[in-house]
Motif scaffolding. Structure first.
Motif, PDB file in Angstrom:
ATOM      1  N   ASP A  63       0.778  -1.365  -0.001  1.00 57.68           N
ATOM      2  CA  ASP A  63       0.070   0.016   0.095  1.00 57.68           C
ATOM      3  C   ASP A  63       0.861   1.293   0.094  1.00 57.68           C
ATOM      4  O   ASP A  63       0.343   2.291  -0.488  1.00 57.68           O
ATOM      5  CB  ASP A  63      -0.866   0.128   0.909  1.00 57.68           C
ATOM      6  N   ARG A  64       1.922   1.097   0.276  1.00 62.01           N
ATOM      7  CA  ARG A  64       3.142   2.443   0.476  1.00 62.01           C
ATOM      8  C   ARG A  64       3.676   2.386  -0.915  1.00 62.01           C
ATOM      9  O   ARG A  64       4.389   3.504  -1.122  1.00 62.01           O
ATOM     10  CB  ARG A  64       4.172   2.015   1.372  1.00 62.01           C
ATOM     11  N   VAL A  65       3.586   1.595  -1.847  1.00 60.80           N
ATOM     12  CA  VAL A  65       4.289   1.752  -2.990  1.00 60.80           C
ATOM     13  C   VAL A  65       3.690   3.024  -3.805  1.00 60.80           C
ATOM     14  O   VAL A  65       4.670   3.978  -4.359  1.00 60.80           O
ATOM     15  CB  VAL A  65       4.161   0.339  -4.082  1.00 60.80           C
ATOM     16  N   PRO A  66       2.667   3.356  -3.925  1.00 56.60           N
ATOM     17  CA  PRO A  66       2.164   4.583  -4.868  1.00 56.60           C
ATOM     18  C   PRO A  66       2.777   5.877  -4.007  1.00 56.60           C
ATOM     19  O   PRO A  66       3.232   6.674  -4.760  1.00 56.60           O
ATOM     20  CB  PRO A  66       0.689   4.551  -4.439  1.00 56.60           C
ATOM     21  N   ALA A  67       2.944   6.074  -2.843  1.00 52.20           N
ATOM     22  CA  ALA A  67       3.477   7.000  -2.091  1.00 52.20           C
ATOM     23  C   ALA A  67       5.140   7.294  -2.666  1.00 52.20           C
ATOM     24  O   ALA A  67       5.621   8.218  -2.866  1.00 52.20           O
ATOM     25  CB  ALA A  67       3.491   6.972  -0.831  1.00 52.20           C
ATOM     26  N   GLU A  81       2.958   8.078   8.929  1.00 52.38           N
ATOM     27  CA  GLU A  81       2.499   7.169   7.730  1.00 52.38           C
ATOM     28  C   GLU A  81       2.027   5.644   8.034  1.00 52.38           C
ATOM     29  O   GLU A  81       0.885   5.434   7.779  1.00 52.38           O
ATOM     30  CB  GLU A  81       3.393   6.846   6.460  1.00 52.38           C
ATOM     31  N   ALA A  82       2.680   5.131   8.944  1.00 51.76           N
ATOM     32  CA  ALA A  82       2.295   3.819   9.573  1.00 51.76           C
ATOM     33  C   ALA A  82       1.091   4.028  10.255  1.00 51.76           C
ATOM     34  O   ALA A  82       0.011   3.111  10.295  1.00 51.76           O
ATOM     35  CB  ALA A  82       3.457   3.202   9.999  1.00 51.76           C
ATOM     36  N   LYS A  83       1.206   5.015  11.137  1.00 54.71           N
ATOM     37  CA  LYS A  83       0.012   5.274  12.104  1.00 54.71           C
ATOM     38  C   LYS A  83      -1.358   5.484  11.377  1.00 54.71           C
ATOM     39  O   LYS A  83      -2.466   4.983  11.785  1.00 54.71           O
ATOM     40  CB  LYS A  83       0.379   6.194  13.317  1.00 54.71           C
ATOM     41  N   LYS A  84      -1.382   6.257  10.214  1.00 57.29           N
ATOM     42  CA  LYS A  84      -2.334   6.543   9.612  1.00 57.29           C
ATOM     43  C   LYS A  84      -2.824   5.285   8.800  1.00 57.29           C
ATOM     44  O   LYS A  84      -4.105   5.103   8.815  1.00 57.29           O
ATOM     45  CB  LYS A  84      -2.117   7.738   8.591  1.00 57.29           C
ATOM     46  N   TRP A  85      -2.179   4.568   8.197  1.00 58.98           N
ATOM     47  CA  TRP A  85      -2.415   3.264   7.645  1.00 58.98           C
ATOM     48  C   TRP A  85      -3.095   2.182   8.618  1.00 58.98           C
ATOM     49  O   TRP A  85      -4.287   1.779   8.111  1.00 58.98           O
ATOM     50  CB  TRP A  85      -1.294   2.375   7.028  1.00 58.98           C
ATOM     51  N   LEU A  86      -2.614   2.086   9.908  1.00 60.45           N
ATOM     52  CA  LEU A  86      -3.193   1.200  10.557  1.00 60.45           C
ATOM     53  C   LEU A  86      -4.534   1.814  11.444  1.00 60.45           C
ATOM     54  O   LEU A  86      -5.541   0.903  11.469  1.00 60.45           O
ATOM     55  CB  LEU A  86      -2.322   1.008  12.086  1.00 60.45           C
ATOM     56  N   GLU A  87      -4.744   3.071  11.243  1.00 59.33           N
ATOM     57  CA  GLU A  87      -6.068   3.576  11.690  1.00 59.33           C
ATOM     58  C   GLU A  87      -7.299   3.522  10.587  1.00 59.33           C
ATOM     59  O   GLU A  87      -8.264   3.503  10.877  1.00 59.33           O
ATOM     60  CB  GLU A  87      -6.019   5.167  11.916  1.00 59.33           C
ATOM     61  N   THR A  88      -7.002   3.295   9.092  1.00 57.32           N
ATOM     62  CA  THR A  88      -7.515   3.209   8.233  1.00 57.32           C
ATOM     63  C   THR A  88      -7.813   1.748   7.335  1.00 57.32           C
ATOM     64  O   THR A  88      -8.705   1.290   6.886  1.00 57.32           O
ATOM     65  CB  THR A  88      -7.347   4.246   7.134  1.00 57.32           C
ATOM     66  N   ALA A  89      -6.760   1.099   7.231  1.00 54.09           N
ATOM     67  CA  ALA A  89      -6.685  -0.270   6.598  1.00 54.09           C
ATOM     68  C   ALA A  89      -7.519  -1.297   7.358  1.00 54.09           C
ATOM     69  O   ALA A  89      -7.588  -1.291   8.489  1.00 54.09           O
ATOM     70  CB  ALA A  89      -5.169  -0.761   6.453  1.00 54.09           C
ATOM     71  N   LYS A  90      -8.315  -2.014   6.444  1.00 53.28           N
ATOM     72  CA  LYS A  90      -8.970  -2.992   7.053  1.00 53.28           C
ATOM     73  C   LYS A  90      -8.688  -4.557   6.289  1.00 53.28           C
ATOM     74  O   LYS A  90      -8.674  -4.539   4.951  1.00 53.28           O
ATOM     75  CB  LYS A  90     -10.568  -2.690   6.819  1.00 53.28           C
ATOM     76  N   ASP A  91      -8.847  -5.432   7.034  1.00 52.06           N
ATOM     77  CA  ASP A  91      -8.742  -6.703   6.488  1.00 52.06           C
ATOM     78  C   ASP A  91      -9.912  -7.231   5.524  1.00 52.06           C
ATOM     79  O   ASP A  91     -11.105  -6.725   5.745  1.00 52.06           O
ATOM     80  CB  ASP A  91      -8.815  -7.945   7.532  1.00 52.06           C
ATOM     81  N   PRO A  92      -9.576  -7.538   4.147  1.00 50.05           N
ATOM     82  CA  PRO A  92     -10.685  -7.787   3.150  1.00 50.05           C
ATOM     83  C   PRO A  92     -11.978  -8.799   3.573  1.00 50.05           C
ATOM     84  O   PRO A  92     -12.990  -8.711   3.097  1.00 50.05           O
ATOM     85  CB  PRO A  92     -10.050  -8.265   1.902  1.00 50.05           C
TER      86      PRO A  92
END
Length: 353
Positions: free
Chosen positions: A103-107, A159-170
């Motif tokens: 998920d970090r690749v686009p950045a 960046e990682a904190k933001k991801w953990l707050e928003t990413a969800k298991d599919p």
């Protein structure tokens, strides 16, 4: 970037070494009190079915904490270690930390546009999950290096904190930190209530797990042992010091590295250890080989309906994520480890069931 990836496509050792580069973040502190007094087993481990696995935990705690017991363990020696991925929370179909990398690749591409035309970044941007799963090890290493290093710890923290707050298991449509196993949460609480100090000993990134260990498991950051990357010390233009994450692995906390780093970071052999895969074998062996009462337990993922089923022990589907071989199963039976059947021993898997 959170759709399923074929479970057989990722090599555990390679991923864990790469994920060691993940940096330190902070999390709200949860105060967990541990009493040296042995609590009654009545009502303990409520998410477990009655059976040999549950009884092994109850017997161990009774024997090691009961006054006058010939197997009594001094409070300062009451150490219990837990693998994380596949033992405390879901690891399939792929480790959550590697999903973070993808998920970090686009950045990364935004900062360095030329990489968009270069492999493996070109394949990741395509969104073709089968092609991503077939990337060679070198390609996976390049993704990890690009996404987990080369910036200050503070920049990565945000960046990682933001991801953990928003990413969800599919599959469950929930944050990854919701997918902890309630029966293992019961064990953590029960051991701490009886004077045991609980540690996470993970092959994944030590700094990444420390970000949420307090909040999710009630385990302080300093009681997390994991794979770790190097950092360098420097100063900004105003003379303020900072740390930069480097693309170099300092500690590989998998396989024999788990026992070695338990000695390095904890300094005491555990009296209890919990794992789920070949990467935990040496930690379980090391624990069981100690004098006095010892408890080594290993989780078998055999519940395809409520979670996942993989092995290949006991004829379950093969996997490269959390491999539990028949040889490891045979060793567990031979050496007196307790095999936990997720299907038979756990009343529920998650707290939200």
């Amino acid at each position: 970037m959170t759709d399923n990836i074929p479970r057989s496509a990722i090599d555990r050792r390679a991923l864990l070494s790469m994920l060691a580069l993940l940096p330190v973040l902070s999390a709200p502190l949860v105060s967990i009190s541990a009493s040296a007094q042995t609590t009654t087993s009545s009502g303990a481990l409520p998410s477990w079915n009655d059976g040999p696995a549950k009884q092994a935990i109850l017997d161990f705690v009774r024997d090691t904490t009961g006054p006058g017991s010939p197997k009594f363990v001094l409070p300062e020696d009451r150490i219990a270690t837990f693998d994380q991925d596949g033992t405390l929370w879901v690891e399939h179909p792929i480790y959550s930390q590697f999903i973070y990398c993808l998920d970090r690749v686009p950045a990364v591409i935004k900062a360095k546009p030329a990489l968009a035309k270069v492999e493996p970044f070109k394949t990741v941007l395509s969104g073709d999950r089968e092609a991503i799963a077939k990337l060679p090890l070198r390609g996976l290493e390049e993704i990890a290096i690009a996404t987990l290093s080369g910036m200050t710890v503070d920049e990565f923290d945000a960046e990682a904190k933001k991801w953990l707050e928003t990413a969800k298991d599919p599959r469950w449509k929930r944050p990854y930190t919701d997918l902890t196993y309630q029966p293992m949460q019961d064990v953590l609480s029960y051991l701490r209530a009886n004077g045991y100090k609980t540690y996470i000993v993970t092959g994944g990134g030590q700094d990444f797990v420390r970000m949420y260990s307090d909040r999710v498991y009630g385990i302080p950051r300093e009681q997390v042992v994991g794979s770790a990357g190097e950092t360098t010390y420097g100063y900004d233009k105003d003379g303020k010091p900072f740390l930069t994450k480097e693309p170099k692995v300092l500690l590989n906390d998998n396989n024999a590295g788990k026992a070695e780093n338990i000695h390095l970071m904890i300094g005491r052999r555990p009296h209890a250890a919990f794992g789920n895969s070949t990467g935990d074998r040496q930690m379980l062996e090391y624990t069981k080989a100690g004098d006095g009462a010892r408890l080594s337990m290993i989780v078998l993922h055999d519940d395809a309906q409520r979670e996942y089923a993989y092995g290949p022990a006991r004829g379950l589907p093969d996997t490269k994520v959390g491999t539990f071989t028949q040889a490891l199963y045979d060793e567990a039976k031979k050496d007196g480890w307790t095999v936990i059947s997720m299907k038979n021993d756990w009343k529920k898997i998650f707290s939200f069931e």
